[in-house]
Design a protein around this motif. Structure first.
Motif, PDB file in Angstrom:
ATOM      1  N   LEU A 107       0.825  -1.208   0.000  1.00  0.00           N
ATOM      2  CA  LEU A 107       0.000   0.000   0.000  1.00  0.00           C
ATOM      3  C   LEU A 107       0.861   1.260   0.000  1.00  0.00           C
ATOM      4  CD1 LEU A 107      -2.914  -0.922   2.428  1.00  0.00           C
ATOM      5  CD2 LEU A 107      -3.008  -0.675  -0.049  1.00  0.00           C
ATOM      6  N   THR A 108       2.038   1.197   0.609  1.00  0.00           N
ATOM      7  CA  THR A 108       2.927   2.364   0.578  1.00  0.00           C
ATOM      8  C   THR A 108       3.420   2.649  -0.835  1.00  0.00           C
ATOM      9  OG1 THR A 108       4.950   1.064   0.992  1.00  0.00           O
ATOM     10  CG2 THR A 108       3.729   1.852   2.917  1.00  0.00           C
ATOM     11  N   TRP A 109       3.271   1.695  -1.727  1.00  0.00           N
ATOM     12  CA  TRP A 109       3.701   1.838  -3.116  1.00  0.00           C
ATOM     13  C   TRP A 109       2.546   2.213  -4.030  1.00  0.00           C
ATOM     14  CZ3 TRP A 109       7.440   3.136  -5.926  1.00  0.00           C
ATOM     15  CH2 TRP A 109       7.683   2.650  -7.208  1.00  0.00           C
ATOM     16  N   THR A 110       1.371   1.622  -3.794  1.00  0.00           N
ATOM     17  CA  THR A 110       0.242   1.822  -4.699  1.00  0.00           C
ATOM     18  C   THR A 110      -0.594   3.053  -4.354  1.00  0.00           C
ATOM     19  OG1 THR A 110      -1.201   0.387  -3.366  1.00  0.00           O
ATOM     20  CG2 THR A 110       0.101  -0.654  -5.109  1.00  0.00           C
ATOM     21  N   LEU A 111      -0.750   3.353  -3.072  1.00  0.00           N
ATOM     22  CA  LEU A 111      -1.616   4.466  -2.686  1.00  0.00           C
ATOM     23  C   LEU A 111      -1.150   5.816  -3.227  1.00  0.00           C
ATOM     24  CD1 LEU A 111      -2.787   3.703   0.976  1.00  0.00           C
ATOM     25  CD2 LEU A 111      -4.170   3.836  -1.100  1.00  0.00           C
ATOM     26  N   PRO A 112       0.143   6.147  -3.154  1.00  0.00           N
ATOM     27  CA  PRO A 112       0.551   7.445  -3.715  1.00  0.00           C
ATOM     28  C   PRO A 112       0.194   7.593  -5.186  1.00  0.00           C
ATOM     29  CG  PRO A 112       2.290   6.570  -2.325  1.00  0.00           C
ATOM     30  CD  PRO A 112       1.267   5.485  -2.470  1.00  0.00           C
ATOM     31  N   PHE A 113       0.373   6.537  -5.981  1.00  0.00           N
ATOM     32  CA  PHE A 113       0.017   6.613  -7.390  1.00  0.00           C
ATOM     33  C   PHE A 113      -1.489   6.787  -7.564  1.00  0.00           C
ATOM     34  CE2 PHE A 113       4.133   4.392  -7.884  1.00  0.00           C
ATOM     35  CZ  PHE A 113       4.699   5.213  -8.848  1.00  0.00           C
TER      36      PHE A 113
END
Length: 272
Positions: A147-153
Protein backbone atom coordinates in the motif's frame (compact mmCIF):
# COMPACT_ATOMS: atom_id res chain seq x y z
CA UNK A 1 0.83 16.17 -52.92
CA UNK A 2 4.26 17.26 -51.72
CA UNK A 3 5.35 15.92 -48.34
CA UNK A 4 7.93 17.75 -46.28
CA UNK A 5 11.06 15.77 -45.39
CA UNK A 6 11.36 14.39 -41.89
CA UNK A 7 13.47 16.35 -39.48
CA UNK A 8 16.57 14.94 -37.81
CA UNK A 9 14.76 14.94 -34.46
CA UNK A 10 12.11 12.60 -35.87
CA UNK A 11 14.70 9.95 -36.77
CA UNK A 12 16.44 10.31 -33.41
CA UNK A 13 13.15 9.74 -31.61
CA UNK A 14 12.30 6.86 -33.94
CA UNK A 15 15.60 5.12 -33.16
CA UNK A 16 15.09 5.73 -29.44
CA UNK A 17 11.57 4.28 -29.60
CA UNK A 18 12.80 1.24 -31.53
CA UNK A 19 15.48 0.59 -28.91
CA UNK A 20 12.87 1.02 -26.18
CA UNK A 21 10.63 -1.60 -27.80
CA UNK A 22 13.57 -4.00 -28.21
CA UNK A 23 14.61 -3.66 -24.58
CA UNK A 24 11.01 -3.98 -23.39
CA UNK A 25 9.79 -6.90 -25.49
CA UNK A 26 13.06 -8.60 -26.42
CA UNK A 27 13.48 -10.40 -23.08
CA UNK A 28 9.78 -11.35 -23.07
CA UNK A 29 10.13 -12.80 -26.56
CA UNK A 30 13.16 -14.85 -25.50
CA UNK A 31 11.28 -16.24 -22.49
CA UNK A 32 8.30 -17.06 -24.69
CA UNK A 33 10.41 -18.95 -27.23
CA UNK A 34 12.43 -20.88 -24.64
CA UNK A 35 9.29 -22.00 -22.83
CA UNK A 36 8.47 -24.23 -25.84
CA UNK A 37 11.63 -26.32 -25.47
CA UNK A 38 11.32 -30.05 -26.09
CA UNK A 39 11.30 -32.52 -23.15
CA UNK A 40 15.09 -32.82 -23.34
CA UNK A 41 15.69 -29.10 -23.86
CA UNK A 42 17.79 -26.88 -21.66
CA UNK A 43 17.87 -23.25 -20.58
CA UNK A 44 19.70 -21.91 -23.63
CA UNK A 45 19.40 -21.72 -27.41
CA UNK A 46 19.11 -23.52 -29.76
CA UNK A 47 15.80 -25.21 -29.06
CA UNK A 48 15.99 -28.97 -28.65
CA UNK A 49 12.62 -29.71 -30.18
CA UNK A 50 9.33 -27.89 -29.75
CA UNK A 51 6.61 -29.00 -27.32
CA UNK A 52 4.22 -27.98 -24.54
CA UNK A 53 5.96 -30.32 -22.11
CA UNK A 54 7.07 -27.65 -19.67
CA UNK A 55 3.64 -26.04 -19.51
CA UNK A 56 2.17 -29.42 -18.55
CA UNK A 57 4.97 -29.78 -16.03
CA UNK A 58 3.69 -26.68 -14.24
CA UNK A 59 0.61 -28.66 -13.19
CA UNK A 60 2.71 -31.39 -11.59
CA UNK A 61 4.22 -31.45 -8.11
CA UNK A 62 7.60 -29.71 -8.23
CA UNK A 63 10.68 -30.79 -6.33
CA UNK A 64 11.55 -27.12 -5.93
CA UNK A 65 9.07 -24.27 -5.81
CA UNK A 66 5.37 -23.87 -5.11
CA UNK A 67 3.86 -22.39 -8.24
CA UNK A 68 0.21 -22.74 -7.35
CA UNK A 69 0.49 -21.50 -3.77
CA UNK A 70 2.65 -18.50 -4.66
CA UNK A 71 0.32 -17.54 -7.51
CA UNK A 72 -2.75 -17.71 -5.25
CA UNK A 73 -1.02 -15.56 -2.63
CA UNK A 74 0.03 -12.95 -5.21
CA UNK A 75 -3.46 -12.92 -6.71
CA UNK A 76 -5.16 -12.54 -3.31
CA UNK A 77 -2.69 -9.88 -2.21
CA UNK A 78 -3.09 -7.97 -5.48
CA UNK A 79 -6.88 -7.98 -5.16
CA UNK A 80 -6.70 -6.80 -1.53
CA UNK A 81 -4.34 -3.99 -2.46
CA UNK A 82 -6.48 -3.07 -5.48
CA UNK A 83 -9.67 -2.70 -3.43
CA UNK A 84 -8.05 -0.62 -0.69
CA UNK A 85 -6.16 1.53 -3.20
CA UNK A 86 -9.35 2.36 -5.12
CA UNK A 87 -11.35 3.18 -1.99
CA UNK A 88 -8.69 5.29 -0.27
CA UNK A 89 -7.70 7.09 -3.48
CA UNK A 90 -11.34 7.93 -4.17
CA UNK A 91 -11.90 9.24 -0.65
CA UNK A 92 -8.66 11.22 -0.76
CA UNK A 93 -9.60 12.74 -4.10
CA UNK A 94 -12.99 13.79 -2.72
CA UNK A 95 -11.48 15.16 0.48
CA UNK A 96 -8.83 17.26 -1.25
CA UNK A 97 -11.39 18.97 -3.46
CA UNK A 98 -11.87 21.37 -0.57
CA UNK A 99 -9.05 23.12 1.25
CA UNK A 100 -8.50 22.27 4.87
CA UNK A 101 -5.83 22.91 7.49
CA UNK A 102 -2.77 20.73 6.96
CA UNK A 103 -3.73 19.67 3.42
CA UNK A 104 -0.33 20.43 1.90
CA UNK A 105 1.80 18.62 4.54
CA UNK A 106 -0.60 15.67 4.43
CA UNK A 107 -0.28 15.47 0.65
CA UNK A 108 3.52 15.42 0.71
CA UNK A 109 3.49 12.93 3.57
CA UNK A 110 1.24 10.59 1.59
CA UNK A 111 3.50 10.56 -1.48
CA UNK A 112 6.82 10.58 0.39
CA UNK A 113 7.19 6.80 0.11
CA UNK A 114 7.73 7.18 -3.63
CA UNK A 115 11.18 8.68 -3.05
CA UNK A 116 12.24 6.18 -0.37
CA UNK A 117 14.05 3.06 -1.67
CA UNK A 118 11.65 0.13 -1.66
CA UNK A 119 14.09 -2.20 0.08
CA UNK A 120 14.41 0.28 2.96
CA UNK A 121 10.64 0.33 3.45
CA UNK A 122 10.52 -3.46 3.30
CA UNK A 123 13.33 -3.76 5.84
CA UNK A 124 11.77 -1.17 8.14
CA UNK A 125 8.34 -2.82 8.15
CA UNK A 126 9.87 -6.25 8.72
CA UNK A 127 11.94 -5.00 11.66
CA UNK A 128 8.93 -3.17 13.13
CA UNK A 129 6.80 -6.31 13.08
CA UNK A 130 9.57 -8.29 14.75
CA UNK A 131 10.01 -5.65 17.45
CA UNK A 132 6.27 -5.74 18.13
CA UNK A 133 6.40 -9.50 18.44
CA UNK A 134 4.31 -10.03 15.31
CA UNK A 135 5.07 -12.55 12.61
CA UNK A 136 5.49 -10.93 9.17
CA UNK A 137 3.11 -12.40 6.60
CA UNK A 138 2.00 -11.67 3.05
CA UNK A 139 -1.52 -10.72 4.20
CA UNK A 140 -0.39 -8.28 6.92
CA UNK A 141 3.08 -6.74 6.70
CA UNK A 142 3.45 -7.28 2.94
CA UNK A 143 -0.05 -5.90 2.46
CA UNK A 144 0.93 -2.69 4.25
CA UNK A 145 4.23 -2.49 2.38
CA UNK A 146 2.45 -2.73 -0.97
CA UNK A 147 0.00 0.00 0.00
CA UNK A 148 2.93 2.36 0.58
CA UNK A 149 3.70 1.84 -3.12
CA UNK A 150 0.24 1.82 -4.70
CA UNK A 151 -1.62 4.47 -2.69
CA UNK A 152 0.55 7.45 -3.72
CA UNK A 153 0.02 6.61 -7.39
CA UNK A 154 -3.71 6.14 -6.89
CA UNK A 155 -4.01 9.42 -4.98
CA UNK A 156 -2.11 11.34 -7.66
CA UNK A 157 -4.32 9.89 -10.40
CA UNK A 158 -7.51 10.83 -8.57
CA UNK A 159 -6.17 14.34 -7.92
CA UNK A 160 -5.66 14.75 -11.66
CA UNK A 161 -9.15 13.40 -12.37
CA UNK A 162 -10.91 15.74 -9.94
CA UNK A 163 -8.86 18.73 -11.08
CA UNK A 164 -10.54 18.33 -14.49
CA UNK A 165 -13.96 17.51 -13.06
CA UNK A 166 -16.46 20.35 -13.42
CA UNK A 167 -18.60 20.95 -10.32
CA UNK A 168 -21.38 22.19 -12.63
CA UNK A 169 -22.70 18.63 -12.95
CA UNK A 170 -23.10 18.32 -9.20
CA UNK A 171 -24.71 21.75 -8.95
CA UNK A 172 -27.22 20.80 -11.65
CA UNK A 173 -28.08 17.58 -9.80
CA UNK A 174 -28.61 19.44 -6.53
CA UNK A 175 -30.78 22.02 -8.30
CA UNK A 176 -33.00 19.13 -9.43
CA UNK A 177 -33.41 18.00 -5.83
CA UNK A 178 -30.79 15.26 -5.59
CA UNK A 179 -29.19 14.61 -2.22
CA UNK A 180 -25.41 14.58 -1.77
CA UNK A 181 -25.36 10.77 -1.87
CA UNK A 182 -27.60 10.61 -4.96
CA UNK A 183 -25.39 13.17 -6.69
CA UNK A 184 -22.30 11.11 -6.01
CA UNK A 185 -23.90 7.78 -6.90
CA UNK A 186 -25.69 8.81 -10.11
CA UNK A 187 -23.55 11.71 -11.39
CA UNK A 188 -20.00 11.69 -10.05
CA UNK A 189 -19.35 7.94 -9.82
CA UNK A 190 -20.40 7.06 -13.42
CA UNK A 191 -18.19 9.85 -14.77
CA UNK A 192 -15.08 8.82 -12.85
CA UNK A 193 -15.67 5.05 -13.10
CA UNK A 194 -13.14 4.54 -15.96
CA UNK A 195 -10.49 6.35 -13.90
CA UNK A 196 -11.29 4.19 -10.88
CA UNK A 197 -10.86 1.07 -13.01
CA UNK A 198 -7.49 2.43 -14.11
CA UNK A 199 -6.47 3.01 -10.49
CA UNK A 200 -7.55 -0.54 -9.69
CA UNK A 201 -5.46 -1.95 -12.55
CA UNK A 202 -2.49 0.15 -11.46
CA UNK A 203 -2.80 -1.01 -7.86
CA UNK A 204 -3.20 -4.67 -8.80
CA UNK A 205 -0.33 -4.74 -11.29
CA UNK A 206 2.07 -2.92 -8.96
CA UNK A 207 1.27 -5.32 -6.14
CA UNK A 208 1.24 -8.47 -8.27
CA UNK A 209 4.74 -7.75 -9.63
CA UNK A 210 6.28 -6.18 -6.53
CA UNK A 211 9.52 -7.77 -5.33
CA UNK A 212 11.55 -5.36 -3.21
CA UNK A 213 8.79 -4.35 -0.77
CA UNK A 214 7.81 -8.00 -0.35
CA UNK A 215 11.30 -9.35 0.25
CA UNK A 216 11.43 -8.65 4.00
CA UNK A 217 7.70 -8.63 4.70
CA UNK A 218 6.23 -11.79 3.17
CA UNK A 219 7.08 -14.03 6.10
CA UNK A 220 7.24 -17.79 5.65
CA UNK A 221 5.36 -18.04 2.37
CA UNK A 222 6.55 -16.46 -0.86
CA UNK A 223 4.56 -14.48 -3.36
CA UNK A 224 5.04 -15.28 -7.05
CA UNK A 225 7.89 -12.78 -7.73
CA UNK A 226 9.82 -14.10 -4.72
CA UNK A 227 9.15 -17.69 -5.78
CA UNK A 228 10.44 -17.03 -9.29
CA UNK A 229 13.54 -15.30 -7.90
CA UNK A 230 14.25 -18.23 -5.59
CA UNK A 231 13.82 -20.68 -8.46
CA UNK A 232 16.49 -18.98 -10.57
CA UNK A 233 19.18 -20.54 -8.37
CA UNK A 234 17.55 -23.97 -8.02
CA UNK A 235 15.58 -24.82 -11.16
CA UNK A 236 17.61 -25.96 -14.17
CA UNK A 237 14.78 -26.76 -16.60
CA UNK A 238 12.67 -24.60 -18.96
CA UNK A 239 9.73 -24.93 -16.54
CA UNK A 240 10.90 -21.57 -15.23
CA UNK A 241 10.43 -20.03 -18.68
CA UNK A 242 7.01 -21.66 -18.98
CA UNK A 243 6.04 -20.08 -15.66
CA UNK A 244 7.27 -16.70 -16.91
CA UNK A 245 5.20 -17.04 -20.08
CA UNK A 246 2.04 -17.99 -18.17
CA UNK A 247 2.37 -15.12 -15.69
CA UNK A 248 3.09 -12.64 -18.49
CA UNK A 249 0.02 -13.77 -20.43
CA UNK A 250 -2.04 -13.49 -17.27
CA UNK A 251 -0.86 -9.89 -16.81
CA UNK A 252 -1.77 -9.05 -20.42
CA UNK A 253 -5.21 -10.63 -19.98
CA UNK A 254 -5.82 -8.45 -16.93
CA UNK A 255 -4.82 -5.36 -18.91
CA UNK A 256 -7.03 -6.31 -21.87
CA UNK A 257 -10.01 -6.97 -19.58
CA UNK A 258 -9.49 -3.63 -17.84
CA UNK A 259 -9.22 -1.70 -21.11
CA UNK A 260 -12.34 -3.46 -22.34
CA UNK A 261 -14.23 -2.42 -19.21
CA UNK A 262 -13.11 1.19 -19.61
CA UNK A 263 -14.14 1.27 -23.29
CA UNK A 264 -17.53 -0.23 -22.41
CA UNK A 265 -18.17 2.34 -19.68
CA UNK A 266 -17.14 5.21 -21.95
CA UNK A 267 -19.47 4.02 -24.74
CA UNK A 268 -22.31 3.52 -22.29
CA UNK A 269 -21.82 7.01 -20.88
CA UNK A 270 -21.68 8.50 -24.38
CA UNK A 271 -24.95 6.81 -25.40
CA UNK A 272 -26.62 7.94 -22.19
Amino acid sequence: MHREPRSREFYVLAVFFALFVVFLYGPLSAILVLSFQGPNGGLTFPLNGVSLHWFANLLETQAVGDFGGSFRRSLALGLMVMVVTVLVSLLAGLAFRRKFVGATPLFYLSVASLVVPSIIISLGIGVLFQQLGLQPAWYSSAFGAHLTWTLPFGVLIMFAVFNRFSPAYEEAARDLGATAWQTFLHVVLPMIAPSLIGVGLFGFSLSYDEFARTLMTSGTYNTLPLEIYGMTTNVTTPVLYALGTVTTLFSFLVIVATVGAIVYLNRRRTRA
